[in-house]
Design a protein around this motif. Structure first.
Motif, PDB file in Angstrom:
ATOM      1  N   UNK A 133      18.907  37.133  54.988  1.00  0.00           N
ATOM      2  CA  UNK A 133      19.171  36.945  56.422  1.00  0.00           C
ATOM      3  C   UNK A 133      19.797  35.579  56.669  1.00  0.00           C
ATOM      4  N   UNK A 134      19.317  34.575  55.983  1.00  0.00           N
ATOM      5  CA  UNK A 134      19.886  33.226  56.126  1.00  0.00           C
ATOM      6  C   UNK A 134      21.342  33.230  55.672  1.00  0.00           C
ATOM      7  N   UNK A 135      21.584  33.903  54.555  1.00  0.00           N
ATOM      8  CA  UNK A 135      22.967  33.967  54.059  1.00  0.00           C
ATOM      9  C   UNK A 135      23.867  34.727  55.030  1.00  0.00           C
ATOM     10  N   UNK A 136      23.330  35.804  55.630  1.00  0.00           N
ATOM     11  CA  UNK A 136      24.116  36.550  56.613  1.00  0.00           C
ATOM     12  C   UNK A 136      24.475  35.678  57.807  1.00  0.00           C
ATOM     13  N   UNK A 137      23.558  34.792  58.190  1.00  0.00           N
ATOM     14  CA  UNK A 137      23.841  33.878  59.304  1.00  0.00           C
ATOM     15  C   UNK A 137      25.032  32.963  58.978  1.00  0.00           C
ATOM     16  N   UNK A 138      25.244  32.688  57.709  1.00  0.00           N
ATOM     17  CA  UNK A 138      26.362  31.838  57.287  1.00  0.00           C
ATOM     18  C   UNK A 138      27.600  32.645  56.886  1.00  0.00           C
ATOM     19  N   UNK A 139      27.564  33.953  57.063  1.00  0.00           N
ATOM     20  CA  UNK A 139      28.753  34.762  56.825  1.00  0.00           C
ATOM     21  C   UNK A 139      28.785  35.499  55.503  1.00  0.00           C
ATOM     22  N   UNK A 140      27.676  35.521  54.757  1.00  0.00           N
ATOM     23  CA  UNK A 140      27.618  36.262  53.493  1.00  0.00           C
ATOM     24  C   UNK A 140      27.033  37.643  53.784  1.00  0.00           C
ATOM     25  N   UNK A 141      27.776  38.691  53.383  1.00  0.00           N
ATOM     26  CA  UNK A 141      27.326  40.063  53.625  1.00  0.00           C
ATOM     27  C   UNK A 141      27.467  40.881  52.348  1.00  0.00           C
ATOM     28  N   UNK A 142      26.603  41.888  52.234  1.00  0.00           N
ATOM     29  CA  UNK A 142      26.739  42.838  51.132  1.00  0.00           C
ATOM     30  C   UNK A 142      27.946  43.721  51.393  1.00  0.00           C
ATOM     31  N   UNK A 143      28.591  44.113  50.325  1.00  0.00           N
ATOM     32  CA  UNK A 143      29.689  45.074  50.458  1.00  0.00           C
ATOM     33  C   UNK A 143      29.061  46.465  50.452  1.00  0.00           C
ATOM     34  N   UNK A 144      29.210  47.177  51.558  1.00  0.00           N
ATOM     35  CA  UNK A 144      28.667  48.531  51.681  1.00  0.00           C
ATOM     36  C   UNK A 144      29.670  49.482  51.025  1.00  0.00           C
ATOM     37  N   UNK A 145      29.255  50.105  49.916  1.00  0.00           N
ATOM     38  CA  UNK A 145      30.249  50.891  49.185  1.00  0.00           C
ATOM     39  C   UNK A 145      29.754  52.265  48.720  1.00  0.00           C
ATOM     40  N   UNK A 146      28.480  52.524  48.783  1.00  0.00           N
ATOM     41  CA  UNK A 146      27.952  53.790  48.295  1.00  0.00           C
ATOM     42  C   UNK A 146      28.513  54.956  49.097  1.00  0.00           C
ATOM     43  N   UNK A 147      29.003  55.969  48.393  1.00  0.00           N
ATOM     44  CA  UNK A 147      29.603  57.181  48.982  1.00  0.00           C
ATOM     45  C   UNK A 147      30.876  56.883  49.785  1.00  0.00           C
ATOM     46  N   UNK A 148      31.548  55.821  49.441  1.00  0.00           N
ATOM     47  CA  UNK A 148      32.819  55.467  50.097  1.00  0.00           C
ATOM     48  C   UNK A 148      33.925  55.470  49.053  1.00  0.00           C
ATOM     49  N   UNK A 149      35.184  55.570  49.475  1.00  0.00           N
ATOM     50  CA  UNK A 149      36.290  55.562  48.501  1.00  0.00           C
ATOM     51  C   UNK A 149      36.335  54.239  47.712  1.00  0.00           C
ATOM     52  N   UNK A 150      36.687  54.352  46.449  1.00  0.00           N
ATOM     53  CA  UNK A 150      36.783  53.187  45.567  1.00  0.00           C
ATOM     54  C   UNK A 150      37.948  52.308  46.022  1.00  0.00           C
ATOM     55  N   UNK A 151      37.688  51.000  46.156  1.00  0.00           N
ATOM     56  CA  UNK A 151      38.717  50.029  46.546  1.00  0.00           C
ATOM     57  C   UNK A 151      38.684  48.879  45.528  1.00  0.00           C
ATOM     58  N   UNK A 166      31.407  66.215  44.678  1.00  0.00           N
ATOM     59  CA  UNK A 166      31.885  64.924  45.177  1.00  0.00           C
ATOM     60  C   UNK A 166      33.378  64.809  44.868  1.00  0.00           C
ATOM     61  N   UNK A 167      34.122  64.412  45.857  1.00  0.00           N
ATOM     62  CA  UNK A 167      35.566  64.237  45.676  1.00  0.00           C
ATOM     63  C   UNK A 167      35.839  63.146  44.641  1.00  0.00           C
ATOM     64  N   UNK A 168      37.005  63.182  44.024  1.00  0.00           N
ATOM     65  CA  UNK A 168      37.331  62.123  43.057  1.00  0.00           C
ATOM     66  C   UNK A 168      37.542  60.771  43.764  1.00  0.00           C
ATOM     67  N   UNK A 169      37.295  59.717  43.007  1.00  0.00           N
ATOM     68  CA  UNK A 169      37.528  58.338  43.466  1.00  0.00           C
ATOM     69  C   UNK A 169      36.543  57.896  44.553  1.00  0.00           C
ATOM     70  N   UNK A 170      35.326  58.412  44.491  1.00  0.00           N
ATOM     71  CA  UNK A 170      34.267  58.032  45.433  1.00  0.00           C
ATOM     72  C   UNK A 170      33.197  57.277  44.644  1.00  0.00           C
ATOM     73  N   UNK A 171      32.661  56.218  45.239  1.00  0.00           N
ATOM     74  CA  UNK A 171      31.594  55.444  44.611  1.00  0.00           C
ATOM     75  C   UNK A 171      30.310  56.267  44.678  1.00  0.00           C
ATOM     76  N   UNK A 172      29.747  56.587  43.500  1.00  0.00           N
ATOM     77  CA  UNK A 172      28.550  57.425  43.472  1.00  0.00           C
ATOM     78  C   UNK A 172      27.287  56.628  43.151  1.00  0.00           C
ATOM     79  N   UNK A 173      27.439  55.444  42.544  1.00  0.00           N
ATOM     80  CA  UNK A 173      26.275  54.634  42.230  1.00  0.00           C
ATOM     81  C   UNK A 173      26.681  53.161  42.198  1.00  0.00           C
TER      82      UNK A 173
END
Length: 195
Positions: A133-151, A166-173
């Motif tokens: 939470x402290x890190x988020x206050x300073x602008x550090x965030x987790x990259x939300x990627x599960x079940x989203x297209x690979x970037x 599951x479609x190809x090129x999707x983050x599964x884990x």
């Protein structure tokens, strides 16, 4: 007497002619002098025109150089200012890059399964320390990627797996969480991707 008068008149005429001739010679000499002066003045005028053209060209060149130097200086000031702003904006980036591994270790310890009541209470205290939470206050965030297209800008594929439905090129884990600091990637998410 008339003859004398005539002679005198002829003499007078001759004197007048001589005077006219002398005057004519003087005028011609003055004209020659004036002509020489006019030539000198024309020559001097041509020299001055040449000098004026050279000076005008030199002024134009120097003005162009001045404008270029001013533009270069303005660009330098702008770049320097942008660099200062960028440095201030991302001043904590190195610190957060180093602390991410500590947080990962902390997360693994806190999420460990145990039957020991004392250890559970001890770990509960660590859960209460909310560093994320402290890190988020300073602008550090987790990259939300599960079940989203690979970037590839945000994810690093560790493995490509075949998953039914599951479609190809999707983050599964997600193997290791990735983090952003403001708009920069501190660490990409290490993921498994469907093929």
């Amino acid at each position: 007497m008339q003859e004398n008068n005539r002679y005198r008149e002829e003499e007078k005429t001759e004197v007048e002619e001589d005077e006219v001739e002398t005057e004519k010679d003087e005028i011609e000499q003055e004209l020659k002098k004036d002509s020489k002066q006019i030539k000198k003045l024309k020559k001097r005028n041509n020299q001055l025109e040449t000098e004026v053209k050279e000076l005008t060209d030199q002024v134009a060149f120097l003005k162009d150089q001045l404008l270029r130097n001013q533009a270069e200086l303005e660009n330098f000031k702008r770049r320097t200012n942008e660099e200062k702003i960028r440095e201030r904006k991302y001043a904590m980036q190195d610190f957060f890059s180093e602390i991410i591994s500590v947080i990962d270790t902390f997360d693994r310890v806190v999420s460990a399964k145990t039957d020991d009541e004392k250890l559970k209470k001890y770990l509960t205290g660590f859960v209460m320390i909310n560093i994320k939470q402290i890190m988020e206050n300073y602008g550090v965030k987790k990259i939300d990627c599960l079940n989203k297209p690979f970037d590839p800008a945000y994810h690093q594929a560790i493995e490509v797996v075949e998953v039914e439905g599951v479609e190809p090129n999707i983050v599964v884990e997600v193997i290791a969480e990735g983090y952003l600091y403001k708009d920069r990637v501190l660490r990409p998410s290490m993921v498994k991707v469907s093929k």
